[in-house]
Design an enzyme around this catalytic site. Structure first.
Site, short mmCIF file in Angstrom:
data_model
loop_
_atom_site.label_atom_id
_atom_site.label_comp_id
_atom_site.label_asym_id
_atom_site.label_seq_id
_atom_site.Cartn_x
_atom_site.Cartn_y
_atom_site.Cartn_z
N ASN A 27 10.97 -4.49 -1.96
CA ASN A 27 10.80 -5.27 -0.71
C ASN A 27 11.86 -6.36 -0.55
O ASN A 27 12.03 -6.91 0.54
CB ASN A 27 9.39 -5.89 -0.64
CG ASN A 27 8.28 -4.88 -0.38
OD1 ASN A 27 7.17 -5.03 -0.86
ND2 ASN A 27 8.58 -3.82 0.38
N ASP B 11 -0.80 -1.69 2.61
CA ASP B 11 0.30 -1.32 3.51
C ASP B 11 -0.15 -1.31 4.97
O ASP B 11 -1.34 -1.11 5.26
CB ASP B 11 0.83 0.06 3.10
CG ASP B 11 2.22 0.33 3.67
OD1 ASP B 11 2.92 -0.65 4.03
OD2 ASP B 11 2.60 1.51 3.77
C1 IPE Z 1 4.37 -0.75 -0.61
O1 IPE Z 1 4.58 -0.79 0.74
C2 IPE Z 1 4.54 -2.14 -1.18
C3 IPE Z 1 3.48 -3.09 -0.85
C4 IPE Z 1 2.40 -2.83 -0.18
C5 IPE Z 1 3.69 -4.42 -1.34
P1 IPE Z 1 6.01 -0.48 1.37
O2 IPE Z 1 5.86 -0.57 2.83
O3 IPE Z 1 7.04 -1.36 0.75
O4 IPE Z 1 6.27 1.02 0.88
P2 IPE Z 1 7.22 2.14 1.48
O5 IPE Z 1 8.55 1.49 1.75
O6 IPE Z 1 6.57 2.62 2.74
O7 IPE Z 1 7.26 3.19 0.42
C1 IPE Z 2 2.75 -4.14 3.54
O1 IPE Z 2 2.92 -4.03 4.90
C2 IPE Z 2 3.12 -5.49 3.03
C3 IPE Z 2 4.36 -5.52 2.25
C4 IPE Z 2 5.06 -4.50 1.91
C5 IPE Z 2 4.85 -6.82 1.85
P1 IPE Z 2 4.31 -3.58 5.53
O2 IPE Z 2 5.11 -4.80 5.83
O3 IPE Z 2 4.99 -2.58 4.68
O4 IPE Z 2 3.81 -2.92 6.87
P2 IPE Z 2 4.38 -1.60 7.56
O5 IPE Z 2 4.33 -0.51 6.55
O6 IPE Z 2 5.79 -1.92 7.98
O7 IPE Z 2 3.47 -1.37 8.71
MG MG Z 3 4.93 -0.56 4.58
#
Ligand code: IPE
Ligand code: IPE
Ligand code: MG
Length: 247
Positions: free
Chosen positions: A71, A23
């Site tokens: 996502n 993340d």
């Molecule tokens: C978790 O990250 C999913 C992945 C890393 C693929 P998210 O960014 O989707 O999680 P939330 O929304 O903060 O819970």
């Molecule tokens: C994790 O990074 C990757 C996926 C969930 C695909 P994020 O895209 O959630 O990054 P933040 O949390 O917005 O910084």
């Molecule tokens: Mg995230």
């Protein structure tokens, strides 16, 4: 795989299976004045050195959370960017991964992913299935609740007698199949939640979170996480040094 010259003191206990919630790509990009996609690109590029670190430290299975079923609710442009990125990575990195003995697995639903990408995923799994250096399990279009539901559906469809169903046999119906449960779950980006990641399998995993955004998480950070793992006392509900009574 290439390793740098830094030597890390050996540790008593190395987790066999590590799950990483990768993340913070978006925040990493934002902090550099870049678009979110650049963060995802940097995130994908970061898998390679971390995987190398896993091999160096003796981790046998690495599960990376790359795209959750939740996502899909992101803007269309970001979602299609992430889909393209997986296809691009398989096209351009598969050979190298194979040469380094990486066995690729997928955890998640293929349904919902476009047909061409589905084929690429299946090809990557087939192509690398005899490799034994490390397993890289990619959780893509993965959701823990959906996984449990899919397993229940399959159990019912196969007419399994509910009385004979055990936790062990049920686990085999999950996407992770024969993989052992993760010993440690690492979350980058500072949040303290599972976000639907391996909710069945992580029942007794040691949880570790770091504020570092995923693209900046490196081998040193991985080592730090394993050091912390070595400080944990895994009791599995028992009393350490006490007698174990069979259930
Ligand atoms: C978790 O990250 C999913 C992945 C890393 C693929 P998210 O960014 O989707 O999680 P939330 O929304 O903060 O819970
Ligand atoms: C994790 O990074 C990757 C996926 C969930 C695909 P994020 O895209 O959630 O990054 P933040 O949390 O917005 O910084
Ligand atoms: Mg995230």
């Amino acid at each position: 795989m290439s390793t740098n010259s830094t030597t890390y003191p050996p540790l008593a206990s190395i987790p066999h299976h590590v799950g990483i919630i990768m993340d913070g790509n978006g925040r990493w990009a934002k902090s550099r004045g870049l678009i979110r996609h650049a963060g995802h690109q940097a995130g994908v590029d970061n898998i390679r050195p971390v995987l190398e670190g896993c091999v160096e430290f003796g981790i046998k299975v690495l599960t990376v959370y790359a795209f959750s079923t939740e996502n899909w609710h992101r803007p269309l442009e970001e979602v299609s960017g992430l889909m393209r990125l997986l296809g691009f990575t398989i096209r351009h990195r598969l050979h190298e991964l194979h040469q380094n003995g990486v066995q690729i697995r997928h955890s998640g639903r293929l349904t919902g992913i476009n047909k061409e990408l589905q084929k690429q995923i299946l090809h990557a799994i087939e192509y690398t299935k005899h490799n034994d250096q490390i397993i890289l399990n990619v959780a893509f279009n993965y959701g823990g609740r959906g996984e449990i539901l899919d397993a229940v559906r399959q159990v019912i469809a196969e007419g399994i007698d509910p009385e004979t169903l055990t936790e062990e046999t049920f686990s085999r119906y999950l996407y992770t199949g024969d993989l052992p449960d993760p010993d440690m779950i690492i979350r980058t980006g500072g949040d303290w939640r599972l976000s639907n990641f391996l909710i069945w399998q992580a029942a007794y995993s040691e949880y570790y979170t770091t504020p570092t955004y995923w693209p900046d998480f490196d081998k040193n950070e991985l080592y730090k996480a394993i050091v912390e793992y070595n400080h944990r006392e895994r009791r599995f509900g028992r009393i350490l040094d006490g007698e174990t009574t069979p259930a």
